[in-house]
Design a protein around this motif. Structure first.
Motif, PDB file in Angstrom:
ATOM      1  N   PHE A 202       0.853  -1.191   0.000  1.00 20.24           N
ATOM      2  CA  PHE A 202       0.000   0.000   0.000  1.00 20.24           C
ATOM      3  C   PHE A 202       0.886   1.237   0.000  1.00 20.24           C
ATOM      4  CE2 PHE A 202      -2.970  -3.097   1.688  1.00 20.24           C
ATOM      5  CZ  PHE A 202      -4.193  -2.713   1.150  1.00 20.24           C
ATOM      6  N   PHE A 203       0.327   2.364  -0.466  1.00 20.48           N
ATOM      7  CA  PHE A 203       1.036   3.622  -0.299  1.00 20.48           C
ATOM      8  C   PHE A 203       0.254   4.503   0.659  1.00 20.48           C
ATOM      9  CE2 PHE A 203      -1.828   4.718  -3.820  1.00 20.48           C
ATOM     10  CZ  PHE A 203      -2.264   5.988  -3.466  1.00 20.48           C
ATOM     11  N   ILE A 204       0.944   5.459   1.280  1.00 23.29           N
ATOM     12  CA  ILE A 204       0.338   6.324   2.288  1.00 23.29           C
ATOM     13  C   ILE A 204      -0.197   7.595   1.614  1.00 23.29           C
ATOM     14  CG2 ILE A 204       0.726   7.555   4.444  1.00 23.29           C
ATOM     15  CD1 ILE A 204       0.934   4.461   4.582  1.00 23.29           C
ATOM     16  N   PRO A 205      -1.518   7.814   1.636  1.00 25.92           N
ATOM     17  CA  PRO A 205      -2.079   8.954   0.916  1.00 25.92           C
ATOM     18  C   PRO A 205      -2.219  10.233   1.742  1.00 25.92           C
ATOM     19  CG  PRO A 205      -3.836   7.504   1.623  1.00 25.92           C
ATOM     20  CD  PRO A 205      -2.550   6.892   2.120  1.00 25.92           C
ATOM     21  N   SER A 206      -2.002  10.155   3.064  1.00 27.24           N
ATOM     22  CA  SER A 206      -2.239  11.334   3.905  1.00 27.24           C
ATOM     23  C   SER A 206      -1.165  11.452   4.978  1.00 27.24           C
ATOM     24  CB  SER A 206      -3.617  11.246   4.574  1.00 27.24           C
ATOM     25  OG  SER A 206      -3.587  10.336   5.654  1.00 27.24           O
ATOM     26  N   SER A 207      -1.242  12.550   5.737  1.00 25.01           N
ATOM     27  CA  SER A 207      -0.236  12.820   6.774  1.00 25.01           C
ATOM     28  C   SER A 207      -0.685  12.353   8.160  1.00 25.01           C
ATOM     29  CB  SER A 207       0.066  14.317   6.814  1.00 25.01           C
ATOM     30  OG  SER A 207      -1.108  15.056   7.149  1.00 25.01           O
ATOM     31  N   SER A 208      -1.735  11.550   8.240  1.00 24.97           N
ATOM     32  CA  SER A 208      -2.315  11.210   9.544  1.00 24.97           C
ATOM     33  C   SER A 208      -1.411  10.339  10.415  1.00 24.97           C
ATOM     34  CB  SER A 208      -3.657  10.502   9.354  1.00 24.97           C
ATOM     35  OG  SER A 208      -3.479   9.220   8.789  1.00 24.97           O
ATOM     36  N   MET A 209      -0.387   9.719   9.818  1.00 21.17           N
ATOM     37  CA  MET A 209       0.505   8.864  10.602  1.00 21.17           C
ATOM     38  C   MET A 209       1.912   9.447  10.740  1.00 21.17           C
ATOM     39  SD  MET A 209      -0.889   6.197  11.987  1.00 21.17           S
ATOM     40  CE  MET A 209       0.521   5.136  12.281  1.00 21.17           C
ATOM     41  N   GLU A 210       2.081  10.711  10.371  1.00 23.81           N
ATOM     42  CA  GLU A 210       3.394  11.336  10.567  1.00 23.81           C
ATOM     43  C   GLU A 210       3.702  11.426  12.063  1.00 23.81           C
ATOM     44  OE1 GLU A 210       3.228  15.087   8.522  1.00 23.81           O
ATOM     45  OE2 GLU A 210       3.481  14.156   6.560  1.00 23.81           O
ATOM     46  N   GLN A 211       4.960  11.273  12.479  1.00 25.61           N
ATOM     47  CA  GLN A 211       6.137  11.148  11.647  1.00 25.61           C
ATOM     48  C   GLN A 211       6.482   9.680  11.337  1.00 25.61           C
ATOM     49  OE1 GLN A 211       7.839  13.764  10.368  1.00 25.61           O
ATOM     50  NE2 GLN A 211       6.327  15.075  11.331  1.00 25.61           N
TER      51      GLN A 211
END
Length: 248
Positions: A53-62
């Motif tokens: 899968f690729f990460i589409p958003s910043s919700s799991m940064e950092q």
């Protein structure tokens, strides 16, 4: 009547050409067999073991950055139990993602993407899934927040080193909540707590913010791309070590 004899050199050339043609056909056949077997094996791995899968958003940064590629262990949760702290990919429980129209692709591009997706080399359905960290398992009592701004699970405060909050903020969540996780469900949160539409954000959706265990595709275990960010994903067992087991 006399028979016309074929020179030995011509016969040898003919036999050599026939042998070369047969060898070329066998080579093509072997390549096709290897290709089909490789596709089949890749399809089985993608379907039952590991998926990209690729990460589409910043919700799991950092922990995870936009456009990171991750590999997901699909043996979780069917054969391997979920743990608090696991980073999981799951299908939308309903209302978490806005409706989106799939982009129109030329037939050849769509066909290639389908094949790549079938063998796990493409992640064209990443926009239909979400990725968060498991905080509460079935039966867990999850509360935010105590006087130090920490989450508590079954009364035990969590010291969460993976959480990102704005500078100067001490609470790990801007929203207070007090929930008990139903059977066969999870309470999940993003590591980027002030920019994550997670369980806390979706409490008014049909599932009240809980994610059915059946919606979990698997546990993310490694960042596979870009190569500079390659690393195993930690589920921080020490953070959750002191929590007593619930009866859920």
């Amino acid at each position: 009547m006399t028979e016309t004899s074929v020179p030995a050199d011509d016969t040898s050339v003919r036999l050599r050409r026939r042998s070369q043609k047969k060898g070329a056909l066998l080579f093509v056949r072997d390549v096709l067999v290897i290709f089909v077997v490789a596709l089949l094996v890749s399809f089985l791995i993608k379907t039952f073991l590991v998926r990209s899968f690729f990460i589409p958003s910043s919700s799991m940064e950092q922990t995870l950055q936009i456009d990171d590629r991750i590999l997901v262990n699909e043996l979780v949760p069917d054969l391997v139990e979920l743990q608090r702290g696991d980073v999981v990919v799951f299908r939308d429980p309903g209302g978490w993602l806005p409706p989106t129209a799939k982009p129109t692709q030329p037939p050849l591009v769509a066909a290639v993407d389908w094949v790549m997706s079938a063998v796990g080399l493409s992640a064209s359905d990443s926009d239909d899934h979400l990725i968060k960290r498991v905080i509460g398992l079935p039966g867990d009592h999850v509360v935010c927040c105590n006087t130090l701004g920490q989450l508590t699970v079954n009364g035990v405060p969590l010291q969460e080193p993976y959480v990102t909050v704005p500078a100067g903020v001490t609470s790990v969540s801007k929203d207070a909540f007090d929930v008990t996780v139903p059977a066969n469900s999870l309470w999940v949160m993003g590591d980027n707590r002030y920019n994550s539409k997670d369980s806390r954000y979706n409490r008014e959706q049909p599932g009240n913010g809980f994610v059915p265990v059946d919606n979990v595709v698997g546990r993310a275990f490694v960042i596979s791309w870009p190569s500079a960010r390659w690393e195993w994903l930690d589920n921080y067992p020490s953070v959750f070590a002191g929590i007593r087991e619930s009866n859920g």
